[in-house]
Design an enzyme around this catalytic site. Structure first.
Site, PDB file in Angstrom:
ATOM      1  CE  LYS A  11       3.231 -55.876 -31.335  1.00 25.06           C
ATOM      2  NZ  LYS A  11       2.038 -56.507 -31.618  1.00 25.06           N
ATOM      3  CE  LYS A  19       0.065 -58.897 -22.881  1.00 26.89           C
ATOM      4  NZ  LYS A  19      -1.169 -59.529 -23.303  1.00 26.89           N
ATOM      5  CE  LYS A  31       1.559 -63.125 -31.210  1.00 20.60           C
ATOM      6  NZ  LYS A  31       0.198 -63.111 -30.678  1.00 20.60           N
TER       7      LYS A  31
END
Ligand code: TYM
Length: 327
Positions: free
Chosen positions: A194, A197, A111
């Site tokens: 994966k 969102k 992130k």
């Protein structure tokens, strides 16, 4: 009865990975566990959130959890920021985990590296300490999560063991519960990533509230490969294996066994789409009902927070006492 705890962030919409990797298990575990489930709004603050959107996402996610079958009368369902013991215990956890351990967390590396010009909050770095607090506050035995949370549960165990060895028996050391199929649902367009969102247009993500036609289309266009053989082999056939995993998780069958019933990709895609649509239909219907009464949802969440706080307050007091803070 054993205690189960898990959490989910109200950041954006719920997708099929959340459902198959975690929420289906949350629902099942209610039958024979004392279950505590949390919408982790404080975790969502580690990335920028528009206040109105966060508020709406929090309510919607709580309603979706109920639509999936989390029963707020039987289990404890609450919002993290309603229970002040979470950030309080998180400080004790931050002082029990090392900078080096936090630096090795792959979720942080992913992130924080996405865009080097972006603001990286300190909260994003210390996030696993708050997650450890979430889990340890409830004397949790079992944590049902998808595969991407494995490392966060490991560090929670390390923190609990270190705290116990330094300050005496304080926390229950929890175990993760990762499902055999669906633990790592991949993006339908990029089966090496994966499902998540954070995609923009998201042709590879199935949303739990998405309409049937769109779901069919996304599965029809799912990336496979050109060798034409239906086989469960994640390394060399990630796209086909992802479809088999999704179908397996949605129907409770093993992906390997399912592979034997197909010789072509078309029918596999069609059946997977249908199984997913069948799984989502009652959830979508129930969500529409719940959405009509947000005040009732808020009432249930307050009730859940009161029950959660009654447990969390005792555990926090135990930890504070053992570490040497004045009572
Ligand atoms: P979050 O909100 O990203 O995801 C919620 C749950 O969904 C699972 N999941 C997936 N499973 C399979 N395939 C995927 N593609 C996929 N994407 C997400 C996640 O593994 C998770 O179980 N840090 C946590 C929230 C959290 C938490 C906790 C979890 C905070 N405190 C305490 C357990 C216990 C997170 O960001 O999950």
């Amino acid at each position: 009865m054993k205690r189960v705890f898990s959490g989910i962030q109200p950041s954006g919409e719920l997708h099929l990975g959340n459902l198959l990797g975690a929420l289906i298990n949350w629902e099942r575990l209610q039958d024979d566990h004392d279950a505590v489930y949390c919408v982790v709004d404080l975790h969502a603050l580690t990335l920028p959130q528009a206040p109105e959107v966060l508020r709406q996402n929090t309510i919607n996610l709580a309603q979706l959890l109920m639509a999936v079958g989390i029963d707020p009368e039987r289990s404890i369902l609450f919002v993290q920021s309603h229970v002040p013991q979470h950030p309080q215990l998180a400080w004790l956890m931050e002082c029990t985990v090392s900078y080096g351990e936090l630096s090795r967390m792959t979720a942080f590396k992913d992130k924080s590296n996405r865009d080097s010009t972006k603001f990286v909050s300190a909260g994003l770095f210390t996030y696993p300490a708050l997650q450890a607090a979430d889990i340890l506050l409830y004397d949790t035995d079992v944590v049902p999560v998808g595969d991407d949370q494995r490392q966060h549960i490991e560090i929670t165990r390390d923190i609990a063991e270190r705290f116990n060895s330094r300050f005496g028996d304080t926390f229950v050391v929890p175990e993760h519960r990762i499902p055999p199929a669906g633990a790592r649902v991949m993006d339908l367009q990029h089966p090496d990533r994966k499902m998540s969102k954070s995609e923009g247009e998201s042709p590879g993500t199935i949303w739990v509230l998405e309409d049937e036609k769109k779901i069919e289309k996304k599965f029809k266009r799912a990336v496979t490969d050109s060798d034409g053989e239906v086989r469960f082999d994640i390394e060399s056939k990630p796209g086909v294996s992802n479809l088999l995993s999704i179908l397996g998780a949605a129907t409770g069958k093993s992906p390997e066994a399912l592979a034997e019933s197909y010789t072509q990709y078309g029918p596999l895609k069609g059946d997977t789409a249908e199984a997913v649509i069948e799984l989502l239909r009652p959830i979508q219907a129930r969500f529409a009902e719940l959405q009509a009464d947000p005040a009732e949802t808020e009432r249930l969440l307050k009730m859940g927070a009161d029950k959660a706080e009654a447990i969390a307050a005792d555990v926090l007091a135990r930890a504070k006492n053992n570490i040497g803070l004045l009572g």
